[in-house]
Scaffold this active site. Structure first.
Site, short mmCIF file in Angstrom:
data_model
loop_
_atom_site.label_atom_id
_atom_site.label_comp_id
_atom_site.label_asym_id
_atom_site.label_seq_id
_atom_site.Cartn_x
_atom_site.Cartn_y
_atom_site.Cartn_z
N GLY A 14 0.79 -1.14 0.06
CA GLY A 14 0.08 0.28 0.00
C GLY A 14 0.88 1.26 -0.15
O GLY A 14 1.53 1.59 0.88
N SER A 132 -0.40 6.90 14.20
CA SER A 132 -0.97 8.14 14.26
C SER A 132 0.19 9.44 13.79
O SER A 132 1.31 9.29 14.26
CB SER A 132 -1.48 8.39 15.51
OG SER A 132 -2.08 9.97 15.65
N LYS A 186 -5.33 2.56 19.56
CA LYS A 186 -5.39 3.41 18.57
C LYS A 186 -6.95 3.82 18.33
O LYS A 186 -7.25 4.96 18.01
CB LYS A 186 -5.08 2.90 17.16
CG LYS A 186 -5.14 3.85 15.95
CD LYS A 186 -4.33 5.30 16.08
CE LYS A 186 -4.10 5.97 14.93
NZ LYS A 186 -5.14 6.30 13.97
N HIS A 189 -7.53 6.45 20.92
CA HIS A 189 -7.08 7.56 20.53
C HIS A 189 -7.91 8.41 19.54
O HIS A 189 -8.09 9.57 19.83
CB HIS A 189 -5.77 7.20 19.94
CG HIS A 189 -5.07 8.35 19.00
ND1 HIS A 189 -5.42 8.67 17.88
CD2 HIS A 189 -3.75 9.03 19.22
CE1 HIS A 189 -4.75 9.61 17.48
NE2 HIS A 189 -3.78 9.89 18.20
N ASN A 190 -8.43 7.82 18.53
CA ASN A 190 -9.07 8.45 17.60
C ASN A 190 -10.59 8.93 18.12
O ASN A 190 -11.10 9.86 17.77
CB ASN A 190 -9.62 7.49 16.42
CG ASN A 190 -8.27 7.22 15.63
OD1 ASN A 190 -7.21 7.45 15.84
ND2 ASN A 190 -8.47 6.72 14.22
N GLU A 193 -9.83 11.98 19.77
CA GLU A 193 -9.52 12.93 18.88
C GLU A 193 -10.76 13.59 18.20
O GLU A 193 -10.97 14.72 18.06
CB GLU A 193 -8.63 12.41 17.56
CG GLU A 193 -8.70 13.23 16.39
CD GLU A 193 -7.83 12.37 15.27
OE1 GLU A 193 -8.42 12.30 13.94
OE2 GLU A 193 -7.22 11.59 15.32
N ARG A 448 -37.96 0.02 37.00
CA ARG A 448 -37.56 -1.13 36.11
C ARG A 448 -38.18 -2.60 36.82
O ARG A 448 -38.73 -3.28 36.17
CB ARG A 448 -36.00 -1.27 35.79
CG ARG A 448 -35.31 -0.35 35.23
CD ARG A 448 -33.79 -0.76 34.95
NE ARG A 448 -33.42 -1.84 34.03
CZ ARG A 448 -33.07 -3.04 34.69
NH1 ARG A 448 -32.78 -3.02 36.10
NH2 ARG A 448 -32.90 -4.01 33.89
#
Length: 508
Positions: A14, A132, A186, A189-190, A193, A448
């Protein structure tokens, strides 16, 4: 470097923006590397940008694999999902037992768990690694979060430590834990973000609509904040955005960009998984929802016509700016705290044994959410990795208490003016709920149990309990306020004197 077909120490599948720049980063550090892409243009671009460096591109998969030293180490940087599985299916027949395959994309953590098992059964080493930093980070130093096969990571450790960003001289890469720990970290992390970006966007709205500042003044506010305790990568790029004009334009490019935010899904994953873990992250949830809401542009414009626009904030502008800085700081701290708590919950649930201090440490450089405040997070968990919540740290407590007043003032002013600030208000709601020793959730449990016999627990007593709160109704209650010619419905017969009734114990 010789011209033999087995010179290359590392391979990249890639050659898009991230893969190509990461490969060039490795070449800059003296590693002989090979890249593979089906697109000849991407291979040609690698050749142009890597001219004079120990790097070579291939469009032939077999030739690419053959060019790498054994045991081979190959990394995939392709879009998450089915494409990763397709690449693995194409590559595994060309690999040999003992070879290492790395997924450096934003793969969903459960996909990583599955691929780990499948490739292990074939004698291949595999690990997922979050990367990142975007294009610039990949080229000059990212933050990397590998997890899974630790022995395989150790083989790659010298390479990754060489190319990683550095914070206080330390490389921003470390093994996160077993299984899909790297991709899980990750993902969170995002999610953080997303939350921080929504806070900045809402701040922009407050500055523009609430305070009436023009673009130049807004840019100055962000630039000033970025010089102080709010210093971060996201504020750094925001100040640049508020200074950018196309060469043929007399206004900011920002003003021409449509207000419909897109997403690749990692924020949504974070919210979904957090709910599964029962780890509340409402600021991230608000950020995900606002990106979704922004897409309804035509509907928003229609409603704006019917309901009118927001009003300016009431109060002294300089005081409001001071409070806004405090509000942003407070909400930023809370957003990080939500993410770290989610990581702690996942570490317990999935046996990742995450070292939260290490995570904060490697996020200090190279990654999108790097900020000065990460030093405070690092110090908190370095002192106590089992700290139940970041808000329990004494230093963080002082920071939160000193900025909470500004957060309340701005949230109140924005709500009164009709300005949308869901990330700000969710941060306050989260904080206030967590600092409340007794929530009104006991009423929810009673409800409930009333309608569904879902049971409840009692203070100071073991076991679960159920009460027959009323007699069974034979028909729906009549509407309130009967007409003059109607007879009121007969009240249902109580099932017992509830005030004196001991709850009946049920099996848990």
């Amino acid at each position: 470097m010789s011209d033999t077909p087995t010179d290359y120490a590392f391979g990249m599948i890639g050659l898009g923006t991230m893969g190509r720049n990461l490969l060039l980063n490795m070449a800059d550090h003296g590693f002989a590397v090979a890249g593979y892409d089906k697109n000849q243009k991407q291979v040609d671009l690698l050749g142009q940008e890597g001219q004079g460096k120990p790097v070579k591109g291939f469009t032939d998969a077999a030739a690419f694999v053959k060019s790498i030293k054994t045991p081979r180490a190959i990394m995939m940087l392709v879009p998450a999902g089915a494409i990763v599985d397709s690449v693995i299916a194409d590559m595994t027949p060309l690999l040999s037992p003992g070879d290492i395959l790395i997924d450096g994309g934003n793969s969903y953590y459960l996909d990583t768990e599955r691929r780990d098992k499948e490739l292990d059964a074939k004698g291949l080493h595999f690990f997922g690694m979050g990367v990142s930093g975007g294009e610039e980070g990949a080229r000059f130093g990212p933050s990397m979060m590998p997890g899974g096969d630790r022995e395989a990571y150790k083989v790659m450790q010298p390479v990754f430590e060489a190319i990683a960003a550095k914070a206080d001289g330390a490389p921003c890469v470390a093994w996160m834990g077993p299984g899909a720990a790297g991709h899980f970290v990750k993902m969170v992390h995002n999610g953080i973000e997303y939350g921080l970006m929504e806070l900045i966007a809402e701040t922009y709205g407050v500055l523009k609509t609430g305070l009436g500042l023009d673009n130049a003044a807004i840019g100055q506010v962000f630039a000033k904040w970025n010089e102080g305790r709010l210093q971060s990568f996201l504020l750094d790029i925001t100040k640049d955005i508020f200074a950018f004009k196309n060469p043929d334009s007399d206004h900011l490019l920002l003003d021409d960009i449509k207000d419909e935010a897109r997403a690749k899904g990692t924020g949504k994953w974070t919210s979904q998984v957090a709910m599964d873990l029962q780890a509340p992250i409402p600021t991230v949830d608000a950020a995900v929802s606002m990106r979704d809401l922004s897409k309804y542009k035509a509907l928003r414009e229609q409603l704006a016509q019917q309901y009118g626009a927001a009003s300016p904030l009431a109060g002294d502008k300089e005081e409001l700016l001071k409070q806004l800085e405090e509000a942003f700081y407070f909400s930023m701290v809370i957003t990080y705290a939500q993410g770290m708590h989610m990581l702690a919950r996942a570490s317990d649930e999935f046996k990742y044994d995450l070292q939260l201090a290490t995570i904060a440490k490697i996020w200090r450089g190279g990654c999108i959410i790097r900020s000065t405040f990460l030093n405070d997070i690092f110090n908190a968990f370095e002192g106590d990795n089992k700290l139940a919540h970041l808000l329990l740290d004494a230093n963080v407590q002082k920071l939160v208490q000193s900025s909470a007043g500004g957060a309340r003032a701005i949230a109140s002013a924005a709500l009164l003016a009709g300005l949308p600030v869901p990330a700000y208000t969710s941060a306050l709601g989260y904080f206030d709920a967590f600092r409340t020793g007794r929530l009104p959730s006991n009423l929810i449990q009673a409800q409930r149990d009333y309608f569904g016999a879902h049971t409840y627990e009692l203070i100071g007593k073991e076991g679960t309990f159920h009460t027959q709160w009323t007699g069974l109704r034979s028909k729906p209650e009549a509407p309130a306020g009967p007409a003059a010619n109607e007879t009121p419905a007969t009240p249902p017969t109580p099932g017992g004197k509830q005030s004196n009734q001991e709850p009946t114990t049920t099996q848990a």
